[in-house]
Design a protein around this motif. Structure first.
Motif, PDB file in Angstrom:
ATOM      1  N   GLN A   1     -36.504  37.974  13.474  1.00 24.30           N
ATOM      2  CA  GLN A   1     -36.566  37.024  12.363  1.00 24.30           C
ATOM      3  C   GLN A   1     -37.544  35.935  12.803  1.00 24.30           C
ATOM      4  N   ASN A   2     -38.775  36.005  12.313  1.00 24.24           N
ATOM      5  CA  ASN A   2     -39.827  35.099  12.775  1.00 24.24           C
ATOM      6  C   ASN A   2     -40.007  33.842  11.935  1.00 24.24           C
ATOM      7  N   PHE A   3     -39.309  33.753  10.810  1.00 21.67           N
ATOM      8  CA  PHE A   3     -39.450  32.570   9.956  1.00 21.67           C
ATOM      9  C   PHE A   3     -38.079  32.057   9.556  1.00 21.67           C
ATOM     10  N   ARG A   4     -38.029  30.771   9.267  1.00 22.02           N
ATOM     11  CA  ARG A   4     -36.770  30.137   8.877  1.00 22.02           C
ATOM     12  C   ARG A   4     -36.319  30.714   7.541  1.00 22.02           C
ATOM     13  N   PRO A   5     -35.095  31.265   7.476  1.00 25.58           N
ATOM     14  CA  PRO A   5     -34.594  31.789   6.198  1.00 25.58           C
ATOM     15  C   PRO A   5     -34.469  30.676   5.168  1.00 25.58           C
ATOM     16  N   PRO A   6     -34.468  31.037   3.877  1.00 24.74           N
ATOM     17  CA  PRO A   6     -34.357  30.013   2.825  1.00 24.74           C
ATOM     18  C   PRO A   6     -32.996  29.317   2.846  1.00 24.74           C
ATOM     19  N   SER A   7     -33.020  28.044   2.470  1.00 25.48           N
ATOM     20  CA  SER A   7     -31.787  27.258   2.374  1.00 25.48           C
ATOM     21  C   SER A   7     -31.530  26.898   0.925  1.00 25.48           C
ATOM     22  N   PRO A   8     -30.323  27.048   0.418  1.00 26.77           N
ATOM     23  CA  PRO A   8     -29.253  27.831   1.005  1.00 26.77           C
ATOM     24  C   PRO A   8     -29.574  29.313   0.920  1.00 26.77           C
ATOM     25  N   PRO A   9     -28.916  30.164   1.670  1.00 24.85           N
ATOM     26  CA  PRO A   9     -27.663  29.962   2.394  1.00 24.85           C
ATOM     27  C   PRO A   9     -27.860  29.498   3.830  1.00 24.85           C
ATOM     28  N   TYR A  10     -29.086  29.596   4.386  1.00 21.53           N
ATOM     29  CA  TYR A  10     -29.292  29.229   5.785  1.00 21.53           C
ATOM     30  C   TYR A  10     -28.999  27.748   5.972  1.00 21.53           C
ATOM     31  N   ASP A  11     -28.174  27.445   6.966  1.00 18.96           N
ATOM     32  CA  ASP A  11     -27.855  26.046   7.255  1.00 18.96           C
ATOM     33  C   ASP A  11     -28.031  25.741   8.733  1.00 18.96           C
ATOM     34  N   GLY A  12     -28.938  26.484   9.377  1.00 21.65           N
ATOM     35  CA  GLY A  12     -29.218  26.269  10.790  1.00 21.65           C
ATOM     36  C   GLY A  12     -30.140  25.088  10.997  1.00 21.65           C
ATOM     37  N   PRO A  13     -30.539  24.878  12.238  1.00 26.26           N
ATOM     38  CA  PRO A  13     -31.362  23.712  12.573  1.00 26.26           C
ATOM     39  C   PRO A  13     -32.745  23.769  11.926  1.00 26.26           C
ATOM     40  N   GLU A  14     -33.296  22.594  11.689  1.00 22.31           N
ATOM     41  CA  GLU A  14     -34.646  22.492  11.123  1.00 22.31           C
ATOM     42  C   GLU A  14     -35.696  23.015  12.094  1.00 22.31           C
ATOM     43  N   ASP A  15     -35.460  22.817  13.392  1.00 22.51           N
ATOM     44  CA  ASP A  15     -36.412  23.284  14.401  1.00 22.51           C
ATOM     45  C   ASP A  15     -36.118  24.755  14.721  1.00 22.51           C
ATOM     46  N   PHE A  16     -36.438  25.609  13.775  1.00 24.04           N
ATOM     47  CA  PHE A  16     -36.144  27.033  13.823  1.00 24.04           C
ATOM     48  C   PHE A  16     -36.851  27.733  14.980  1.00 24.04           C
ATOM     49  N   GLU A  17     -36.120  28.615  15.674  1.00 22.77           N
ATOM     50  CA  GLU A  17     -36.697  29.456  16.717  1.00 22.77           C
ATOM     51  C   GLU A  17     -36.427  30.910  16.344  1.00 22.77           C
ATOM     52  N   PRO A  18     -37.433  31.770  16.432  1.00 25.22           N
ATOM     53  CA  PRO A  18     -37.226  33.185  16.098  1.00 25.22           C
ATOM     54  C   PRO A  18     -36.068  33.803  16.898  1.00 25.22           C
ATOM     55  N   TYR A  19     -35.411  34.775  16.289  1.00 27.45           N
ATOM     56  CA  TYR A  19     -34.302  35.469  16.937  1.00 27.45           C
ATOM     57  C   TYR A  19     -34.309  36.928  16.504  1.00 27.45           C
ATOM     58  N   THR A  20     -33.585  37.765  17.244  1.00 30.79           N
ATOM     59  CA  THR A  20     -33.509  39.177  16.907  1.00 30.79           C
ATOM     60  C   THR A  20     -32.220  39.457  16.141  1.00 30.79           C
ATOM     61  N   VAL A  21     -32.310  40.381  15.215  1.00 27.23           N
ATOM     62  CA  VAL A  21     -31.166  40.861  14.447  1.00 27.23           C
ATOM     63  C   VAL A  21     -31.211  42.379  14.467  1.00 27.23           C
ATOM     64  N   GLY A  22     -30.063  42.988  14.278  1.00 27.25           N
ATOM     65  CA  GLY A  22     -30.046  44.439  14.280  1.00 27.25           C
ATOM     66  C   GLY A  22     -28.803  44.996  13.635  1.00 27.25           C
ATOM     67  N   TYR A  23     -28.798  46.306  13.541  1.00 29.18           N
ATOM     68  CA  TYR A  23     -27.616  47.046  13.122  1.00 29.18           C
ATOM     69  C   TYR A  23     -27.068  47.730  14.358  1.00 29.18           C
ATOM     70  N   VAL A  24     -25.772  47.555  14.587  1.00 29.01           N
ATOM     71  CA  VAL A  24     -25.089  48.176  15.707  1.00 29.01           C
ATOM     72  C   VAL A  24     -24.085  49.164  15.123  1.00 29.01           C
ATOM     73  N   GLU A  25     -24.183  50.413  15.585  1.00 28.80           N
ATOM     74  CA  GLU A  25     -23.267  51.457  15.116  1.00 28.80           C
ATOM     75  C   GLU A  25     -22.029  51.457  16.001  1.00 28.80           C
ATOM     76  N   LEU A  26     -20.884  51.148  15.384  1.00 29.60           N
ATOM     77  CA  LEU A  26     -19.616  51.186  16.095  1.00 29.60           C
ATOM     78  C   LEU A  26     -19.092  52.617  15.983  1.00 29.60           C
ATOM     79  N   PRO A  27     -18.830  53.284  17.096  1.00 30.87           N
ATOM     80  CA  PRO A  27     -18.540  54.714  17.088  1.00 30.87           C
ATOM     81  C   PRO A  27     -17.375  55.096  16.175  1.00 30.87           C
TER      82      PRO A  27
END
Length: 146
Positions: free
Chosen positions: A68-94
């Motif tokens: 996630q390289n850009f700050r998501p739209p607000s709302p619903p995002y309510d994180g910090p203004e000084d956005f830092e990229p982060y990784t997201v994924g899908y995890v398969e629970l067996p």
């Protein structure tokens, strides 16, 4: 560094258990067997109202991921203004389902599809009264031998 003496609360009730071994709270349909997350009173597959809450696996396999390289739209995002990229994924629970979640590993070069991931709790925000709000994420399972 979080204040370990400050009270902690989940970002939303009913999503996960707290403590050293957190677990996501899902539900299973007694009629068709569909597992859902978050827990749901009705089955989205067969519309049965006969569902039971269940704790989901705390480890799974990384199915896919992105950064996630850009700050998501607000709302619903309510994180910090000084956005830092982060990784997201899908995890398969067996034997259960795919869960979309934030990943704690910020370097996509360390991630690979098929890698074992474990559930963990991470800080989300701190309220004005000092209460730390936590959410769930998946981390690389350091016990994996490959």
């Amino acid at each position: 560094m979080p204040d370990m003496t400050a009270p902690q609360i989940p970002v939303a009730d009913g999503l996960f258990t707290a403590g050293d071994s957190p677990r996501l709270i899902g539900s299973a349909c007694s009629s068709c067997g569909l597992v859902s997350f978050p827990a749901a009173p009705d089955c989205v597959r067969c519309a049965s109202t006969d569902t039971k809450e269940r704790l989901l696996a705390d480890r799974g396999t990384l199915w896919t991921y992105t950064t996630q390289n850009f700050r998501p739209p607000s709302p619903p995002y309510d994180g910090p203004e000084d956005f830092e990229p982060y990784t997201v994924g899908y995890v398969e629970l067996p034997g259960e389902l795919l869960v979309e979640a934030r990943l704690t590993e910020p370097d996509p070069a360390r991630l690979r599809i098929g890698r074992t991931m474990r559930l963990t709790l991470v800080p989300y925000t701190v309220r004005e009264d000092g209460t730390e709000v936590v959410t769930f994420a998946f981390a690389l399972d350091e016990e994996e031998t490959s």
